[in-house]
Design an enzyme around this catalytic site. Sequence first.
Site, PDB file in Angstrom:
ATOM      1  N   ASP A 263       0.864  -1.180   0.000  1.00 11.35           N
ATOM      2  CA  ASP A 263       0.000   0.000   0.000  1.00 11.35           C
ATOM      3  C   ASP A 263       0.906   1.237   0.000  1.00 11.35           C
ATOM      4  OD1 ASP A 263      -2.176   1.698  -0.022  1.00 11.35           O
ATOM      5  OD2 ASP A 263      -3.231   0.716   1.613  1.00 11.35           O
TER       6      ASP A 263
HETATM    7  C1  BGC Z   1      -5.214   3.072   0.260  1.00 10.30           C
HETATM    8  C2  BGC Z   1      -5.394   2.025  -0.808  1.00 10.30           C
HETATM    9  C3  BGC Z   1      -5.312   2.656  -2.175  1.00 10.30           C
HETATM   10  C4  BGC Z   1      -4.000   3.372  -2.305  1.00 10.30           C
HETATM   11  C5  BGC Z   1      -3.781   3.989  -3.667  1.00 10.30           C
HETATM   12  C6  BGC Z   1      -4.009   3.952   0.012  1.00 10.30           C
HETATM   13  O1  BGC Z   1      -3.991   5.038   0.869  1.00 10.30           O
HETATM   14  O2  BGC Z   1      -5.102   2.445   1.515  1.00 10.30           O
HETATM   15  O3  BGC Z   1      -6.620   1.360  -0.618  1.00 10.30           O
HETATM   16  O4  BGC Z   1      -5.468   1.672  -3.156  1.00 10.30           O
HETATM   17  O5  BGC Z   1      -3.958   4.395  -1.324  1.00 10.30           O
HETATM   18  O6  BGC Z   1      -4.629   5.033  -3.909  1.00 10.30           O
END
Ligand code: BGC
Length: 717
Positions: A263
């Site tokens: 993530d």
């Molecule tokens: C979130 C994810 C997301 C990623 C990219 C993160 O802050 O937890 O779910 O896919 O950002 O946008």
Amino acid sequence: MSSQKVQNIMQQMTIEEKIGQLIQLSADFFQDGQAVITGPMKSSNLTLDTVYTVGSVLGISGAKKVRQIQHDYLKNSRLKVPLLFMADVVHGYQTIFPIPLALGASFNPETMKIASQVAAQESAAGGVHVTFAPMVDLVRDPRWGRVMESTGEDPYLNSVMADASVRGFQGTDLDGQHVAACVKHFAAYGAPEAGREYNTVDISEWRFKEQYLPAYQAAVDAQALLVMTSFNTLFGVPATANQHLMRDILRNELKFDGVLISDWDAIAELINHSVAGDLETAADLALKAGVDIDMMAFAYSKYLKKAASLDQTTADLIDESVTRILELKDKLGLFDDPYRGITEEREQSEIKTSANLTAAQTAAEESIVLLKNQRQTLPLAADTQAALIGPVAETGDLLGSWSWQGKASETESIQSALGAEMPNLKVATGVAYRSLNQKELAAAVTVARQQDVIIVALGLPSSESGEATSLTNIKLPDEQLMLLRKLAQLNKPIISLIISGRPMDLSEVDALSDAVVFAWFPGSRGAKAISNILLGKVNPSGKLPMTFPRSVGQVPIYYNHYRTGRPITNTPEDDENKYQSKYTDQKNSPLYPFGFGLSYAEIKVKDVEIVADQITTDGKLQVNVTLVNQSSRQGKTVIEAYVHQHVSETVRPVKSLVDFDKVTITANSSQKFRISIPCERFAAVHTNLEKYVDAGQYTLMVGLDSENVVAVPFVIK
Ligand code: BGC
């Protein structure tokens, strides 16, 4: 064949080019169709040359833009390995469907599949290759804002929906109308302590495997091509560095062989988690855990080259990761057509089509939940003299979080949709979400006084659900409750219509209203769907995918809790026995249970009959369920089948959903439905963490919600 292609590329790659594939950059690194490094990106230490080796980018779409960037990239990259475009296309691209929690409330996997299919088709036309969805984290705590991204609190419902979503996104052959699915967040991100965002998760592996793992398993079994690590700790180690979780469980047990992406910045956060002293160690831990792509932590770009030069194991791990990423690019057809057939014309004609918008409306109609309907307050006749009041009445903010390409400004409001159907509707405007002055209040009361029925449109804005929106108070804002109290004093029928991305404490709303409709964030055509429900053009059929508490103090509250040594008995004895698992100031039961939702038709379970009450572990439990509809309206409902195992090695939930079926029943009729439940759904995780079915006595419970059920015993031999 593909592997040979990938091997050929691998053989030509320098270590820098290999590491490049493991880096994912944000959209800011590409501007005006070109790679750039501007001031804010300096800390990444990347050079422009490195940017032309990176494997993927997130958050960019649009046929023109994607074509330009891909063209510029390929022109400047030595080996011309196409760039991969990823994005959060969660519940629609430009046509926004109801939020995933609402899609869970549809209890209709076909609805979920269509939502994902449309999202895939539109975003693929806009140049997206991979979506960061579905989010399949099991959720039980409405204080956590991200419950809106999940399909709820039940392992089985979540598994069915995860499967449907992956199939919808990827299709059968991942053609140009589809995108690769990235299942997230592995794992158990949905259980943060106290519902506080990014907080610790600590559950036993036994519980994890029983309740949290099944939905990820279902997504992987449906061939999801990517998985994203979660921000949280599990079993004492942050997921992004957790070798047991990623290697033993994800790769070996679940047999996932696709791409694992961190993530956002999660590799660097290993330092804050205090399992790495520095970014170099963090990079090493993540790679060893099997994380293929570093999303925006710049740990791999800074440290892997040195590590690979010192250690063959690291070099081998890099090769493994690069191979997986190149295989993904090949599966997407990028080596044959790096643009995947996108053109501006195609984009124009395939996005936000009337067919897609209609599908979004149907999904909203399937997911809206009728929670209360005293004295048949609903549906309303179109000529009713109704007042519409409340902060949600006039807004297009019905899309919900994670609708990146959705436009609230172009979304029809409830006022507009209802106004088009109800000539006598009067609207009191100007009421805000979290403020209410005396003038607005007086104006609202004046409008309400003139009308026969009051529709109060209450709730929260999109910005108060989704990531980083944890709450300690899950009631409606005080100002809205004040408004509702004032309107209730007029003694006219009150219909409360709630827009929200999470279960709320609706105790007072319930007490003050004659009817309560929970519409979640219903998406692009949500207002029309709401209007159809209120006017009875569509009969509500949504069911709650999460339990609604009586108060925040009951949280986490979920229907499939375990038995305790001192359970309440729900008999008058409970009043005399203090030493029971209960509160002294509140009931144990929720305000609205899991699986609950009313219809305008009067549908009941009349009879439940097990065809053979003894089955073998490889058999199926066949059940005949007779429903009656004692009304003159056709309706839809969900037959919900739960099971409880009487005695077993580990404690069992009081009931677990094992099957459900959304059915239509015609007016004034009695209809028999057959459900057939494979015995493997009764499996339990044992103390050795193995999951299998025990012989013994069980109870099947069938109902139209999780509380009111008809129980029938059966035996597994
Ligand atoms: C979130 C994810 C997301 C990623 C990219 C993160 O802050 O937890 O779910 O896919 O950002 O946008």
